[in-house]
Design a protein around this motif. Structure first.
Motif, PDB file in Angstrom:
ATOM      1  N   LEU A  62       7.041  -9.881   6.117  1.00  0.00           N
ATOM      2  CA  LEU A  62       7.450  -8.568   6.610  1.00  0.00           C
ATOM      3  C   LEU A  62       6.510  -7.470   6.120  1.00  0.00           C
ATOM      4  CD1 LEU A  62      11.355  -8.602   6.278  1.00  0.00           C
ATOM      5  CD2 LEU A  62      10.002  -8.750   8.369  1.00  0.00           C
ATOM      6  N   SER A  63       6.012  -7.639   4.892  1.00  0.00           N
ATOM      7  CA  SER A  63       5.133  -6.617   4.320  1.00  0.00           C
ATOM      8  C   SER A  63       3.814  -6.504   5.070  1.00  0.00           C
ATOM      9  CB  SER A  63       4.865  -6.923   2.848  1.00  0.00           C
ATOM     10  OG  SER A  63       4.019  -8.063   2.701  1.00  0.00           O
ATOM     11  N   ARG A  64       3.482  -7.527   5.846  1.00  0.00           N
ATOM     12  CA  ARG A  64       2.228  -7.505   6.597  1.00  0.00           C
ATOM     13  C   ARG A  64       2.373  -6.790   7.941  1.00  0.00           C
ATOM     14  NH1 ARG A  64       1.232  -8.622   2.138  1.00  0.00           N
ATOM     15  NH2 ARG A  64      -0.178 -10.236   1.336  1.00  0.00           N
ATOM     16  N   ILE A  65       3.610  -6.430   8.309  1.00  0.00           N
ATOM     17  CA  ILE A  65       3.818  -5.687   9.553  1.00  0.00           C
ATOM     18  C   ILE A  65       3.335  -4.247   9.348  1.00  0.00           C
ATOM     19  CG2 ILE A  65       5.542  -4.825  11.193  1.00  0.00           C
ATOM     20  CD1 ILE A  65       7.267  -7.238  10.489  1.00  0.00           C
ATOM     21  N   PRO A  66       2.450  -3.756  10.209  1.00  0.00           N
ATOM     22  CA  PRO A  66       1.845  -2.419  10.017  1.00  0.00           C
ATOM     23  C   PRO A  66       2.787  -1.265  10.341  1.00  0.00           C
ATOM     24  CG  PRO A  66       1.075  -3.379  12.064  1.00  0.00           C
ATOM     25  CD  PRO A  66       1.892  -4.444  11.393  1.00  0.00           C
ATOM     26  N   ILE A  67       3.931  -1.246   9.703  1.00  0.00           N
ATOM     27  CA  ILE A  67       4.897  -0.155   9.855  1.00  0.00           C
ATOM     28  C   ILE A  67       5.264   0.308   8.450  1.00  0.00           C
ATOM     29  CG2 ILE A  67       7.193   0.508  10.684  1.00  0.00           C
ATOM     30  CD1 ILE A  67       6.951  -1.650  12.818  1.00  0.00           C
ATOM     31  N   ALA A  68       5.344   1.629   8.253  1.00  0.00           N
ATOM     32  CA  ALA A  68       5.562   2.192   6.921  1.00  0.00           C
ATOM     33  C   ALA A  68       6.806   1.629   6.247  1.00  0.00           C
ATOM     34  CB  ALA A  68       5.660   3.716   7.024  1.00  0.00           C
ATOM     35  N   PHE A  69       7.876   1.400   7.018  1.00  0.00           N
ATOM     36  CA  PHE A  69       9.137   0.916   6.455  1.00  0.00           C
ATOM     37  C   PHE A  69       8.955  -0.408   5.715  1.00  0.00           C
ATOM     38  CE2 PHE A  69      13.079  -1.548   6.747  1.00  0.00           C
ATOM     39  CZ  PHE A  69      14.009  -0.644   6.245  1.00  0.00           C
ATOM     40  N   PHE A  70       8.081  -1.277   6.233  1.00  0.00           N
ATOM     41  CA  PHE A  70       7.918  -2.619   5.665  1.00  0.00           C
ATOM     42  C   PHE A  70       6.932  -2.665   4.498  1.00  0.00           C
ATOM     43  CE2 PHE A  70       9.222  -3.446  10.115  1.00  0.00           C
ATOM     44  CZ  PHE A  70      10.386  -4.146   9.845  1.00  0.00           C
ATOM     45  N   LYS A  71       6.224  -1.568   4.265  1.00  0.00           N
ATOM     46  CA  LYS A  71       5.247  -1.567   3.180  1.00  0.00           C
ATOM     47  C   LYS A  71       5.891  -1.719   1.810  1.00  0.00           C
ATOM     48  CE  LYS A  71       1.544   1.036   5.476  1.00  0.00           C
ATOM     49  NZ  LYS A  71       0.703   2.263   5.431  1.00  0.00           N
ATOM     50  N   LYS A  72       7.161  -1.349   1.711  1.00  0.00           N
ATOM     51  CA  LYS A  72       7.874  -1.464   0.437  1.00  0.00           C
ATOM     52  C   LYS A  72       7.919  -2.906  -0.052  1.00  0.00           C
ATOM     53  CE  LYS A  72      10.875   2.564   1.094  1.00  0.00           C
ATOM     54  NZ  LYS A  72      10.311   3.037   2.357  1.00  0.00           N
ATOM     55  N   TYR A  73       7.856  -3.862   0.884  1.00  0.00           N
ATOM     56  CA  TYR A  73       7.951  -5.277   0.513  1.00  0.00           C
ATOM     57  C   TYR A  73       6.654  -5.824  -0.071  1.00  0.00           C
ATOM     58  CZ  TYR A  73      12.051  -4.793   3.530  1.00  0.00           C
ATOM     59  OH  TYR A  73      13.222  -4.367   4.100  1.00  0.00           O
ATOM     60  N   ARG A  74       5.595  -5.017  -0.083  1.00  0.00           N
ATOM     61  CA  ARG A  74       4.345  -5.476  -0.678  1.00  0.00           C
ATOM     62  C   ARG A  74       4.410  -5.474  -2.200  1.00  0.00           C
ATOM     63  NH1 ARG A  74      -0.365  -2.680   3.144  1.00  0.00           N
ATOM     64  NH2 ARG A  74       0.368  -3.601   5.118  1.00  0.00           N
ATOM     65  N   ASN A  75       5.360  -4.757  -2.735  1.00  0.00           N
ATOM     66  CA  ASN A  75       5.571  -4.727  -4.177  1.00  0.00           C
ATOM     67  C   ASN A  75       6.117  -6.081  -4.632  1.00  0.00           C
ATOM     68  OD1 ASN A  75       7.147  -4.330  -6.711  1.00  0.00           O
ATOM     69  ND2 ASN A  75       6.455  -2.219  -6.482  1.00  0.00           N
ATOM     70  N   ILE A  76       5.444  -6.727  -5.577  1.00  0.00           N
ATOM     71  CA  ILE A  76       5.865  -8.071  -5.999  1.00  0.00           C
ATOM     72  C   ILE A  76       7.250  -8.063  -6.633  1.00  0.00           C
ATOM     73  CG2 ILE A  76       3.518  -8.935  -6.294  1.00  0.00           C
ATOM     74  CD1 ILE A  76       3.799  -8.508  -9.293  1.00  0.00           C
ATOM     75  N   HIS A  77       7.657  -6.926  -7.186  1.00  0.00           N
ATOM     76  CA  HIS A  77       8.983  -6.845  -7.798  1.00  0.00           C
ATOM     77  C   HIS A  77      10.068  -6.681  -6.745  1.00  0.00           C
ATOM     78  CE1 HIS A  77       6.627  -6.678 -11.380  1.00  0.00           C
ATOM     79  NE2 HIS A  77       6.021  -5.594 -10.951  1.00  0.00           N
ATOM     80  N   ALA A  78       9.702  -6.078  -5.616  1.00  0.00           N
ATOM     81  CA  ALA A  78      10.616  -6.030  -4.479  1.00  0.00           C
ATOM     82  C   ALA A  78      10.817  -7.445  -3.942  1.00  0.00           C
ATOM     83  CB  ALA A  78      10.062  -5.113  -3.391  1.00  0.00           C
ATOM     84  N   GLN A  79       9.733  -8.208  -3.899  1.00  0.00           N
ATOM     85  CA  GLN A  79       9.818  -9.597  -3.454  1.00  0.00           C
ATOM     86  C   GLN A  79      10.685 -10.417  -4.416  1.00  0.00           C
ATOM     87  OE1 GLN A  79       5.688 -10.765  -3.134  1.00  0.00           O
ATOM     88  NE2 GLN A  79       5.244  -9.086  -1.712  1.00  0.00           N
ATOM     89  N   ASN A  80      10.602 -10.099  -5.697  1.00  0.00           N
ATOM     90  CA  ASN A  80      11.424 -10.765  -6.707  1.00  0.00           C
ATOM     91  C   ASN A  80      12.911 -10.475  -6.464  1.00  0.00           C
ATOM     92  OD1 ASN A  80      12.006 -10.341 -10.259  1.00  0.00           O
ATOM     93  ND2 ASN A  80      12.216 -12.193  -9.047  1.00  0.00           N
ATOM     94  N   LEU A  81      13.224  -9.222  -6.109  1.00  0.00           N
ATOM     95  CA  LEU A  81      14.613  -8.860  -5.817  1.00  0.00           C
ATOM     96  C   LEU A  81      15.121  -9.588  -4.571  1.00  0.00           C
ATOM     97  CD1 LEU A  81      14.508  -5.000  -6.472  1.00  0.00           C
ATOM     98  CD2 LEU A  81      15.641  -6.734  -7.877  1.00  0.00           C
ATOM     99  N   VAL A  82      14.255  -9.714  -3.568  1.00  0.00           N
ATOM    100  CA  VAL A  82      14.650 -10.380  -2.322  1.00  0.00           C
ATOM    101  C   VAL A  82      14.897 -11.866  -2.555  1.00  0.00           C
ATOM    102  CG1 VAL A  82      13.866 -11.037  -0.010  1.00  0.00           C
ATOM    103  CG2 VAL A  82      13.489  -8.708  -0.848  1.00  0.00           C
TER     104      VAL A  82
END
Length: 389
Positions: A62-82
């Motif tokens: 999802l973080s690779r989708i070029p939309i600002a909303f999905f950029k939050k998922y590029r954070n590795i700690h966000a991925q850890n929460l998911v």
């Protein structure tokens, strides 16, 4: 929190909140999917699977989708929460909820399914809370293997850092997919390369023994030798835990800074957890009506023993998960079921006891894997372990 090391070259600037709308929405969706996966597998196959890496990869995609909303998922700690959310939902739904409520149903007491569901739900919450308070203590050090946690963290870091590690990850995924498609337990093969040699060696010996005995036309389980081994090993684990709990403090808050929490904090968490288990056991006895099948002294013994079995089960299961990456949740419940039979509890209270005990341990172990993942992503002991949401 700012500027702390987190993995190779990754810095923790602002750790994301689990209540951030983007993360919260994705967590809810993946938790529902994870619960469905866990329920399907436990009902149809009898096992559940670790979905934490699936959650992490989903967030990465999802973080690779070029939309600002999905950029939050590029954070590795966000991925850890998911990955924590989907994994917790999978194991809680499968091992801690639906499996225990099957016991009263199979015993011909369908009216007890709802009371059991409420009881094991509360037990699961207590279970996870105790783990939060006892992870990275002398009993459950963050430095121990916790293999699935290592696998999740290394997967996230491999994708982030790209290069050779990412290619090797893809090769490993390919091997796992092909092997599983042909019925080869490649997931177990992967864990054996990460977990503790002695724990997984014992697992292998047990698998060989049961395989050989079955080929020879007899089942070693019918002689109760495996049950005795589990009870003996469980008793030793409990003695080791007891010695650790009653060990004298060294006068330093967290054992010379080696652990996040001190022994005294660990004792307090377990004491509060036991009291909580006693309260839930009393409520379960009252709502299920099993109190009517026992005398007052035996009912008191049942409540005390049920709470002890619940907390002892999670500690034994946690020890196994820490070293091997596998947790014998229902096997541990079997130990306390046999002990309960020796005490002389009636049939129905025994069934409730087994379900209540089985609910503790899976959430404890799975959450520890996710804590281990976050621990690695934050640079092991270089960063602060616990973050608020």
């Amino acid at each position: 929190m700012n500027g702390q090391t987190s993995g190779k070259g990754n810095q923790v600037k602002d750790h994301p909140s689990a209540l951030n709308p983007a993360i919260l929405v994705l967590n809810i969706i993946l938790s529902i999917l994870g619960a469905i996966i866990g329920l399907e597998l436990i009902v149809r196959v009898g096992i559940s699977t670790n979905t934490s890496i699936i959650g992490a990869l989903f967030a990465i995609i999802l973080s690779r989708i070029p939309i600002a909303f999905f950029k939050k998922y590029r954070n590795i700690h966000a991925q850890n929460l998911v990955q924590t959310a989907i994994s917790g939902a999978t194991f809680s739904a499968a091992n801690s909820l639906i499996l225990p409520i099957g016991i009263p149903y199979l015993m011909g007491e369908p009216q007890l399914v709802i009371p059991m569901l409420v009881g094991v739900l509360l037990a699961t919450i207590i279970d996870a809370t105790i783990l939060y308070k006892t992870f990275d203590t002398p009993m459950f050090p963050a430095d121990e293997p916790w293999p699935p946690g290592i696998a999740s963290a290394e997967t996230i870091l491999a994708v982030v850092n790209k290069g050779k590690k990412a290619m090797l990850l893809l090769v490993g995924m390919g091997i796992g997919i092909v092997g599983k498609a042909f019925g080869i337990p490649t997931d177990l093969l992967g864990v054996t390369w990460i977990g503790d040699m002695w724990a997984l060696g014992a697992f292998g010996v047990g698998a060989l023994v049961i395989g050989i005995s079955t080929d020879q036309g007899f089942n070693i389980s019918q002689y109760y030798v495996p049950h005795g081994i589990m009870i003996g090993a469980g008793l030793v684990a409990l003695i080791q835990v007891g010695l650790m709990l009653f060990k004298k403090e060294d006068g330093k808050g967290s054992v010379a800074g080696k652990f996040t929490s001190s022994i005294s904090d660990m004792r307090g968490a377990l004491a509060k957890g036991y009291i909580a288990y006693v309260v839930v056991a009393i409520g379960l006895a009252a709502v299920s009506g099993i109190y009517s099948q026992m005398s007052v002294p035996k009912l008191i013994i049942w409540v005390v023993f049920a709470a002890f079995a619940a907390i002892a089960s999670e500690l034994i299961v946690g020890m196994s998960a820490m070293h091997s990456g596998w947790f014998p949740g229902f096997a541990t419940a079997l130990i306390f079921l046999i002990v309960g039979m020796m005490i002389g509890f009636p049939k129905l209270p025994l069934g409730i006891l087994a379900g209540y005990t089985a609910a503790t341990g899976p959430a404890f172990s799975d959450m520890a894997y996710d804590f281990k993942c976050g621990y690695i992503l934050r640079g092991n002991r270089a960063g602060i372990f616990r973050y608020g949401v």
